[in-house]
Scaffold this motif. Sequence first.
Motif, PDB file in Angstrom:
ATOM      1  N   VAL A 259       0.870  -1.181   0.000  1.00  0.00           N
ATOM      2  CA  VAL A 259       0.000   0.000   0.000  1.00  0.00           C
ATOM      3  C   VAL A 259       0.902   1.224   0.000  1.00  0.00           C
ATOM      4  CG1 VAL A 259      -1.846   1.215   1.185  1.00  0.00           C
ATOM      5  CG2 VAL A 259      -1.738  -1.280   1.295  1.00  0.00           C
ATOM      6  N   ARG A 260       0.709   2.080  -1.017  1.00  0.00           N
ATOM      7  CA  ARG A 260       1.626   3.210  -1.201  1.00  0.00           C
ATOM      8  C   ARG A 260       0.852   4.521  -1.270  1.00  0.00           C
ATOM      9  NH1 ARG A 260       6.494   3.380  -5.686  1.00  0.00           N
ATOM     10  NH2 ARG A 260       7.553   5.248  -4.881  1.00  0.00           N
ATOM     11  N   GLU A 261       1.306   5.487  -0.470  1.00  0.00           N
ATOM     12  CA  GLU A 261       0.674   6.810  -0.448  1.00  0.00           C
ATOM     13  C   GLU A 261       1.757   7.866  -0.303  1.00  0.00           C
ATOM     14  OE1 GLU A 261      -3.207   8.863   1.671  1.00  0.00           O
ATOM     15  OE2 GLU A 261      -1.954   7.535   2.882  1.00  0.00           O
ATOM     16  N   ASN A 262       1.672   8.923  -1.137  1.00  0.00           N
ATOM     17  CA  ASN A 262       2.665  10.009  -1.113  1.00  0.00           C
ATOM     18  C   ASN A 262       4.088   9.479  -1.278  1.00  0.00           C
ATOM     19  OD1 ASN A 262       0.575  11.881  -0.637  1.00  0.00           O
ATOM     20  ND2 ASN A 262       0.730  11.569   1.582  1.00  0.00           N
ATOM     21  N   GLN A 263       4.245   8.589  -2.230  1.00  0.00           N
ATOM     22  CA  GLN A 263       5.550   8.005  -2.556  1.00  0.00           C
ATOM     23  C   GLN A 263       6.169   7.219  -1.409  1.00  0.00           C
ATOM     24  OE1 GLN A 263       6.417   8.326  -5.807  1.00  0.00           O
ATOM     25  NE2 GLN A 263       4.449   9.404  -5.899  1.00  0.00           N
ATOM     26  N   GLU A 264       5.321   6.760  -0.477  1.00  0.00           N
ATOM     27  CA  GLU A 264       5.832   6.009   0.672  1.00  0.00           C
ATOM     28  C   GLU A 264       4.996   4.755   0.887  1.00  0.00           C
ATOM     29  OE1 GLU A 264       6.483   6.615   5.504  1.00  0.00           O
ATOM     30  OE2 GLU A 264       6.022   8.332   4.205  1.00  0.00           O
ATOM     31  N   TYR A 265       5.672   3.650   1.161  1.00  0.00           N
ATOM     32  CA  TYR A 265       4.964   2.405   1.471  1.00  0.00           C
ATOM     33  C   TYR A 265       4.497   2.461   2.935  1.00  0.00           C
ATOM     34  CZ  TYR A 265       7.051   0.635  -2.845  1.00  0.00           C
ATOM     35  OH  TYR A 265       7.413   0.457  -4.152  1.00  0.00           O
ATOM     36  N   ILE A 266       3.199   2.249   3.147  1.00  0.00           N
ATOM     37  CA  ILE A 266       2.651   2.394   4.503  1.00  0.00           C
ATOM     38  C   ILE A 266       2.051   1.092   5.045  1.00  0.00           C
ATOM     39  CG2 ILE A 266       2.204   4.864   4.281  1.00  0.00           C
ATOM     40  CD1 ILE A 266      -0.703   4.210   3.613  1.00  0.00           C
ATOM     41  N   GLY A 267       2.070   0.027   4.259  1.00  0.00           N
ATOM     42  CA  GLY A 267       1.537  -1.242   4.733  1.00  0.00           C
ATOM     43  C   GLY A 267       1.375  -2.225   3.595  1.00  0.00           C
ATOM     44  N   TRP A 268       0.691  -3.333   3.869  1.00  0.00           N
ATOM     45  CA  TRP A 268       0.465  -4.333   2.827  1.00  0.00           C
ATOM     46  C   TRP A 268      -0.812  -5.109   3.133  1.00  0.00           C
ATOM     47  CZ3 TRP A 268       0.730  -9.711   3.954  1.00  0.00           C
ATOM     48  CH2 TRP A 268       1.194 -10.033   5.234  1.00  0.00           C
ATOM     49  N   ILE A 269      -1.383  -5.701   2.094  1.00  0.00           N
ATOM     50  CA  ILE A 269      -2.588  -6.523   2.230  1.00  0.00           C
ATOM     51  C   ILE A 269      -2.392  -7.818   1.456  1.00  0.00           C
ATOM     52  CG2 ILE A 269      -4.243  -4.657   2.630  1.00  0.00           C
ATOM     53  CD1 ILE A 269      -4.915  -4.700  -0.328  1.00  0.00           C
ATOM     54  N   SER A 270      -3.114  -8.850   1.864  1.00  0.00           N
ATOM     55  CA  SER A 270      -3.021 -10.144   1.192  1.00  0.00           C
ATOM     56  C   SER A 270      -4.308 -10.437   0.433  1.00  0.00           C
ATOM     57  CB  SER A 270      -2.770 -11.255   2.206  1.00  0.00           C
ATOM     58  OG  SER A 270      -3.908 -11.428   3.037  1.00  0.00           O
ATOM     59  N   ARG A 271      -4.195 -11.311  -0.546  1.00  0.00           N
ATOM     60  CA  ARG A 271      -5.372 -11.718  -1.314  1.00  0.00           C
ATOM     61  C   ARG A 271      -6.379 -12.424  -0.401  1.00  0.00           C
ATOM     62  NH1 ARG A 271      -4.407 -16.026  -5.906  1.00  0.00           N
ATOM     63  NH2 ARG A 271      -2.821 -14.496  -6.482  1.00  0.00           N
ATOM     64  N   THR A 272      -5.861 -13.244   0.519  1.00  0.00           N
ATOM     65  CA  THR A 272      -6.746 -13.965   1.444  1.00  0.00           C
ATOM     66  C   THR A 272      -7.593 -12.997   2.250  1.00  0.00           C
ATOM     67  OG1 THR A 272      -5.151 -15.754   1.620  1.00  0.00           O
ATOM     68  CG2 THR A 272      -6.819 -15.607   3.352  1.00  0.00           C
ATOM     69  N   LYS A 273      -6.980 -11.910   2.710  1.00  0.00           N
ATOM     70  CA  LYS A 273      -7.704 -10.933   3.519  1.00  0.00           C
ATOM     71  C   LYS A 273      -8.837 -10.287   2.721  1.00  0.00           C
ATOM     72  CE  LYS A 273      -6.762  -7.279   6.852  1.00  0.00           C
ATOM     73  NZ  LYS A 273      -7.182  -8.068   8.009  1.00  0.00           N
ATOM     74  N   ILE A 274      -8.579  -9.985   1.468  1.00  0.00           N
ATOM     75  CA  ILE A 274      -9.621  -9.372   0.636  1.00  0.00           C
ATOM     76  C   ILE A 274     -10.736 -10.368   0.351  1.00  0.00           C
ATOM     77  CG2 ILE A 274     -10.137  -8.296  -1.584  1.00  0.00           C
ATOM     78  CD1 ILE A 274      -7.337  -7.192  -1.640  1.00  0.00           C
ATOM     79  N   LEU A 275     -10.358 -11.612   0.039  1.00  0.00           N
ATOM     80  CA  LEU A 275     -11.372 -12.612  -0.269  1.00  0.00           C
ATOM     81  C   LEU A 275     -12.260 -12.912   0.928  1.00  0.00           C
ATOM     82  CD1 LEU A 275      -9.320 -15.097  -2.476  1.00  0.00           C
ATOM     83  CD2 LEU A 275     -11.133 -13.541  -3.219  1.00  0.00           C
ATOM     84  N   THR A 276     -11.667 -12.933   2.122  1.00  0.00           N
ATOM     85  CA  THR A 276     -12.500 -13.162   3.303  1.00  0.00           C
ATOM     86  C   THR A 276     -13.401 -11.959   3.559  1.00  0.00           C
ATOM     87  OG1 THR A 276     -10.703 -12.373   4.714  1.00  0.00           O
ATOM     88  CG2 THR A 276     -10.914 -14.745   4.437  1.00  0.00           C
TER      89      THR A 276
END
Length: 500
Positions: A132-149
């Motif tokens: 997850v990127r905002e203002n040219q900075e990486y601020i976190g991450w998400i997984s496909r499993t999390k979205i599917l659930t």
Amino acid sequence: MFSVYWKAILFLYFPSMHSPGTFLSEQFYSKNVRDLHFRHLRMMRHSDPVYQCAALMRREKVSCLFIGNSPQEITGYITDITLRDRLLAERLPAEIPVSQIMEFNMVSIHPDKSLVEALILMFQTKSRYLLVRENQEYIGWISRTKILTEQSQGPFMFIQSVKEARQIPELREKWNRMPEIIHLLSTRGMKSGLINQIITTVADTITQRVIERVFKDIGPAPARFVFFVFGSEGRGELTLKTDQDNAIIHEDKANEHREEVRTYFLDFATRVSTALDTIGIVFCEGEMMAMNPKWTHSLSHWKRNYDIWISDASQETAMNYSTFFDCRAIYGELSLLDELKSYMGELLENAPERFFINLGHNALQYEPPLTFFRKIKTEEIDGEKQLNLKQTMRPIVDLARVYALKHRIFETNTANRIALLKEKGVFSDKEAQELIHAFDYLMSIRLENQTLSILDQNRKPKNFLKIKALTKVQQVTLIEIFKVIEEFQSRIKLSFTRTL
């Protein structure tokens, strides 16, 4: 705007999202990545050995680790699959620098993009994870499993989404969604016992996630322990109006470490209970929680507790501590609670008659709310006639417990206790069926009343039901159920208290 083309693609892959009355599907379409409580970045440097990276992944319970000097300078990543395919399968030593096996094809997304767009991007790029990127900075991450659930329509995938949650705000959001889920399951005809189990499983999972967070804050426990629950959660009969009933057993330690261990676990329990209260699983008004020094002890101390409750039983003891015979472990060394239950079984085998007499009296404290003329007896609350649903169910819970303990059945769930008592010949098929049906019917009304109180009236869940909200058929059914409870209470009077 999300295109018609991609909606058609998603319909092919996820048709349940578009079926009538689906669970929160529209919410899924309107949510953004920012709404998902994406995970914080876990970082290692290029020169760090692979085994240290794997140890961090285990400790943080993550399946993805990013490599670089800082969140602004991420150059690669590894996953559990990377470890399998690029290290173990190639027979490489775990001491090599992680840079030798890391992957480079990172994909990022802005937090204001929709979850649908994130899912499509993952399918397009064959990625299991997105930065997850905002203002040219990486601020976190998400997984496909999390979205599917998150887009799932069923309660079991919802439970999986709770298992994936880590932050307190995210866990609170999950708990706040429970009324909607329970209402949906009720209207679709799911049995109340299964709904209780779903609520209980979610509460257990939330507690486990909270415990893991507390360990991260204060470090590992100084002794083996088990965190256990009792009362309605111990029986697997949670409703939406619930509070905390928990305790801790820890292993016995030498005198010089006893105070240190006790101090740690009281601090630990206070942090756990405070977090649960923030989430919405509120403090117990009677302070029956591990944060209370009365309910965090060594195994030998707990054995003495049960010894006193059984051998020196009084009516007051039976009323105050009978709920501790409904205990169930949810985290830690389960063998500690198993040993306590084995000891309890030995005590019950030689229990004095007055122990069961007092438990019998306890099961008679709450009489079915019937008037002399066989009408429903109500309480006047806020100028309206109301029925306390929790109290009407208590006699069934209490009588199942006293019979189960008498016959040394250590199952805690009320319906399961009754079924096992039927197998032992204590209850006939008809008697067991009547009791279980009565309990299920009262529970279904109680759950429905609580969900409507939250969803329609925007009020806290309650155990009181306005009589005018009942149909005539429901009122007649309740009267018949109360008669059944009366009959069984008469049996308890004869069996345990030797009186009529």
